[in-house]
Design a protein around this motif. Sequence first.
Motif, PDB file in Angstrom:
ATOM      1  N   SER A 129       0.852  -1.184   0.000  1.00  0.00           N
ATOM      2  CA  SER A 129       0.000   0.000   0.000  1.00  0.00           C
ATOM      3  C   SER A 129       0.888   1.235   0.000  1.00  0.00           C
ATOM      4  CB  SER A 129      -0.933   0.009   1.217  1.00  0.00           C
ATOM      5  OG  SER A 129      -0.189  -0.015   2.426  1.00  0.00           O
ATOM      6  N   ALA A 130       0.258   2.406  -0.205  1.00  0.00           N
ATOM      7  CA  ALA A 130       0.954   3.699  -0.193  1.00  0.00           C
ATOM      8  C   ALA A 130       2.095   3.757  -1.210  1.00  0.00           C
ATOM      9  CB  ALA A 130       1.487   4.021   1.207  1.00  0.00           C
ATOM     10  N   SER A 131       1.919   3.076  -2.348  1.00  0.00           N
ATOM     11  CA  SER A 131       2.897   3.091  -3.448  1.00  0.00           C
ATOM     12  C   SER A 131       4.245   2.494  -3.058  1.00  0.00           C
ATOM     13  CB  SER A 131       3.101   4.519  -3.976  1.00  0.00           C
ATOM     14  OG  SER A 131       1.897   5.040  -4.478  1.00  0.00           O
ATOM     15  N   ARG A 132       4.266   1.677  -2.012  1.00  0.00           N
ATOM     16  CA  ARG A 132       5.520   1.106  -1.532  1.00  0.00           C
ATOM     17  C   ARG A 132       6.088   0.095  -2.534  1.00  0.00           C
ATOM     18  NH1 ARG A 132       6.766  -3.439   1.279  1.00  0.00           N
ATOM     19  NH2 ARG A 132       4.564  -4.035   1.345  1.00  0.00           N
ATOM     20  N   LEU A 133       7.377   0.281  -2.878  1.00  0.00           N
ATOM     21  CA  LEU A 133       8.161  -0.645  -3.702  1.00  0.00           C
ATOM     22  C   LEU A 133       7.634  -0.807  -5.129  1.00  0.00           C
ATOM     23  CD1 LEU A 133       9.014  -3.500  -1.162  1.00  0.00           C
ATOM     24  CD2 LEU A 133      10.392  -1.523  -1.798  1.00  0.00           C
ATOM     25  N   ILE A 134       6.765   0.083  -5.573  1.00  0.00           N
ATOM     26  CA  ILE A 134       6.309   0.008  -6.961  1.00  0.00           C
ATOM     27  C   ILE A 134       7.445   0.446  -7.884  1.00  0.00           C
ATOM     28  CG2 ILE A 134       4.737   1.030  -8.639  1.00  0.00           C
ATOM     29  CD1 ILE A 134       2.616   1.140  -6.536  1.00  0.00           C
ATOM     30  N   ARG A 135       7.649  -0.300  -8.959  1.00  0.00           N
ATOM     31  CA  ARG A 135       8.737   0.047  -9.859  1.00  0.00           C
ATOM     32  C   ARG A 135       8.382  -0.318 -11.300  1.00  0.00           C
ATOM     33  NH1 ARG A 135      12.859  -4.408  -7.430  1.00  0.00           N
ATOM     34  NH2 ARG A 135      11.472  -4.105  -5.655  1.00  0.00           N
ATOM     35  N   LEU A 136       8.984   0.387 -12.233  1.00  0.00           N
ATOM     36  CA  LEU A 136       8.868   0.072 -13.655  1.00  0.00           C
ATOM     37  C   LEU A 136      10.046  -0.815 -14.037  1.00  0.00           C
ATOM     38  CD1 LEU A 136       7.438   0.590 -16.395  1.00  0.00           C
ATOM     39  CD2 LEU A 136       8.997   2.532 -16.680  1.00  0.00           C
ATOM     40  N   VAL A 137       9.746  -1.957 -14.640  1.00  0.00           N
ATOM     41  CA  VAL A 137      10.794  -2.890 -15.079  1.00  0.00           C
ATOM     42  C   VAL A 137      10.809  -2.864 -16.607  1.00  0.00           C
ATOM     43  CG1 VAL A 137      11.654  -5.248 -14.957  1.00  0.00           C
ATOM     44  CG2 VAL A 137      10.327  -4.306 -13.048  1.00  0.00           C
ATOM     45  N   ARG A 138      11.842  -2.315 -17.172  1.00  0.00           N
ATOM     46  CA  ARG A 138      11.862  -2.074 -18.618  1.00  0.00           C
ATOM     47  C   ARG A 138      12.209  -3.313 -19.446  1.00  0.00           C
ATOM     48  NH1 ARG A 138      13.573   2.394 -15.993  1.00  0.00           N
ATOM     49  NH2 ARG A 138      12.627   4.388 -16.584  1.00  0.00           N
ATOM     50  N   THR A 139      13.062  -4.170 -18.913  1.00  0.00           N
ATOM     51  CA  THR A 139      13.490  -5.367 -19.638  1.00  0.00           C
ATOM     52  C   THR A 139      13.569  -6.538 -18.669  1.00  0.00           C
ATOM     53  OG1 THR A 139      15.854  -5.073 -19.229  1.00  0.00           O
ATOM     54  CG2 THR A 139      14.917  -3.923 -21.144  1.00  0.00           C
ATOM     55  N   PRO A 140      13.600  -7.767 -19.164  1.00  0.00           N
ATOM     56  CA  PRO A 140      13.753  -8.920 -18.261  1.00  0.00           C
ATOM     57  C   PRO A 140      15.006  -8.827 -17.408  1.00  0.00           C
ATOM     58  CG  PRO A 140      13.041  -9.662 -20.420  1.00  0.00           C
ATOM     59  CD  PRO A 140      13.349  -8.194 -20.556  1.00  0.00           C
ATOM     60  N   ASP A 141      16.052  -8.209 -17.914  1.00  0.00           N
ATOM     61  CA  ASP A 141      17.293  -8.088 -17.145  1.00  0.00           C
ATOM     62  C   ASP A 141      17.124  -7.207 -15.906  1.00  0.00           C
ATOM     63  OD1 ASP A 141      18.604  -9.700 -18.946  1.00  0.00           O
ATOM     64  OD2 ASP A 141      19.410  -8.012 -20.127  1.00  0.00           O
ATOM     65  N   GLU A 142      16.101  -6.348 -15.905  1.00  0.00           N
ATOM     66  CA  GLU A 142      15.882  -5.476 -14.750  1.00  0.00           C
ATOM     67  C   GLU A 142      15.058  -6.138 -13.644  1.00  0.00           C
ATOM     68  OE1 GLU A 142      14.428  -1.615 -15.679  1.00  0.00           O
ATOM     69  OE2 GLU A 142      16.040  -1.160 -17.091  1.00  0.00           O
ATOM     70  N   LEU A 143      14.546  -7.330 -13.903  1.00  0.00           N
ATOM     71  CA  LEU A 143      13.856  -8.054 -12.830  1.00  0.00           C
ATOM     72  C   LEU A 143      14.859  -8.380 -11.728  1.00  0.00           C
ATOM     73  CD1 LEU A 143      11.590 -10.613 -14.715  1.00  0.00           C
ATOM     74  CD2 LEU A 143      10.801  -8.781 -13.212  1.00  0.00           C
ATOM     75  N   PRO A 144      14.529  -8.145 -10.464  1.00  0.00           N
ATOM     76  CA  PRO A 144      15.473  -8.467  -9.387  1.00  0.00           C
ATOM     77  C   PRO A 144      15.731  -9.967  -9.309  1.00  0.00           C
ATOM     78  CG  PRO A 144      13.315  -7.917  -8.499  1.00  0.00           C
ATOM     79  CD  PRO A 144      13.266  -7.593  -9.966  1.00  0.00           C
ATOM     80  N   GLN A 145      16.919 -10.321  -8.844  1.00  0.00           N
ATOM     81  CA  GLN A 145      17.270 -11.730  -8.694  1.00  0.00           C
ATOM     82  C   GLN A 145      16.488 -12.394  -7.572  1.00  0.00           C
ATOM     83  OE1 GLN A 145      19.416 -13.493 -10.730  1.00  0.00           O
ATOM     84  NE2 GLN A 145      19.407 -11.637 -11.992  1.00  0.00           N
ATOM     85  N   ASP A 146      16.270 -11.649  -6.505  1.00  0.00           N
ATOM     86  CA  ASP A 146      15.549 -12.174  -5.347  1.00  0.00           C
ATOM     87  C   ASP A 146      14.539 -11.140  -4.870  1.00  0.00           C
ATOM     88  OD1 ASP A 146      17.123 -14.711  -4.824  1.00  0.00           O
ATOM     89  OD2 ASP A 146      18.735 -13.230  -4.675  1.00  0.00           O
TER      90      ASP A 146
END
Length: 323
Positions: free
Chosen positions: A163-180
Motif C-alpha cells: 500500500s501507499a505506493s511502496r516498492l512500486i517500480r517500472l521494469v523495462r526489460t527482463p534483465d531489470e527483474l530483481p534476482q531475489d
Amino acid sequence: MRGASLAILVSSAGRRVGLIECFRRAALEISLDLKVLACDADPDLSAACQVADRAFKVPRIDHPDFADALRDIAARHEVRLVVPTIDPELLPLALAAGEFEAIGARVHVSPPSVINVARDKAETMRVLGAAGVPVPATSTYEDVRARPAEWPWPLFMKPRNGSASRLIRLVRTPDELPQDIEEPMIVQEFLDGPEYTINAFIDATGRLKAAVAHHRLSIRAGEVEKGRTVRDPRFTEIAHRLAEALPEARGVLCFQIIADRQNGPKVIEINARFGGGYPLVDRAGATFARWLLEEVAGLPSSAHDEWREGVLMLRYDAAVYGG
C-alpha cells in the motif's frame, strides 16, 4: 437546538484531520451532537489525535490485542461508529466486527471476504477480471521471470499486499527483474495514461449510491496532493461492475484506475476504506461521512449522486501545536 448525540472512533488517526473535519461538518448539518474520539500507536505525535475530542494510545496494528483495545474504548465511551483509515487494520477489525456489534458499535468495514480480495492485488485482479471489470494482465514475479518472452515489456512490479505506493517500480526489460524478492510480488502490463481515483459509497442494503472520480494530478506518499473531480460514464460503469463483483461490500471504498491511451481505463487496485483524497469528494457534494452518520443514527438517508464536477483540491502543509 442540538439533536441526538453520537460518538465515533477514528482508528490509526495519523494525519486524518480533514476526515475528522468532514464528520464534524456533517454532524452540524444534521443537528447531531458528535463526539470524535481518535486513537493511534503514538497519539502525541498524531495531528488528528490532537484535534479530536479525546485521544487514546493503542497497540500497533500487528499486535494481537489491537482489535480488543479498540473494542474496550468503544465500550467505555459508547462509540457507535468505528472508522478505520489504513489497509492493514481492515482485516483484524472485519474479523472482530461481530464483537463490536454486540456492544452497539458498527465498524465501518466490509466483511472479511471483501477485505481478503482488496488486500491481495493478485486476487483483486482475478475476481474483478472474472466479473468483467477491465484490469491489466497480471501474474506473479516467479511466472514472469520463468517466461519473460511471453510478456510485452516494460512491465510494472509491485508488492502483492502493498500500500501507499511502496516498492512500486517500472521494469523495462527482463534483465531489470530483481534476482531475489523479500515478499510476494506481482507483475502487470504497463498502462500509459492519467490515473484516477473513484470513491464509491455502498449503502447498508448493498446499493451503489455514488461513484465520484477525481483525476490524481499530483501524488505524494501514495495519496493525492492535487486533484480535480471529473464525470466519465466509463468510470461509472466500472464502479457498478466492481460493486457487483463484490456484493458484500458496504460503506466507503475507493479504487484506482489508469485510463490507458490505447486500451481504455483499467482498475489497478482497491482500498476498502476512506481514501486519503476523500475531503475532495466531500467538498464536491458527495458527503459520505454524513451518509454514514445517518445510517448509524437511524436517520433518513440523503445519499445521492449529484456531486459537482471540476472541483479542484490543492493540498498544503499545516501544523497542529501542543505543549
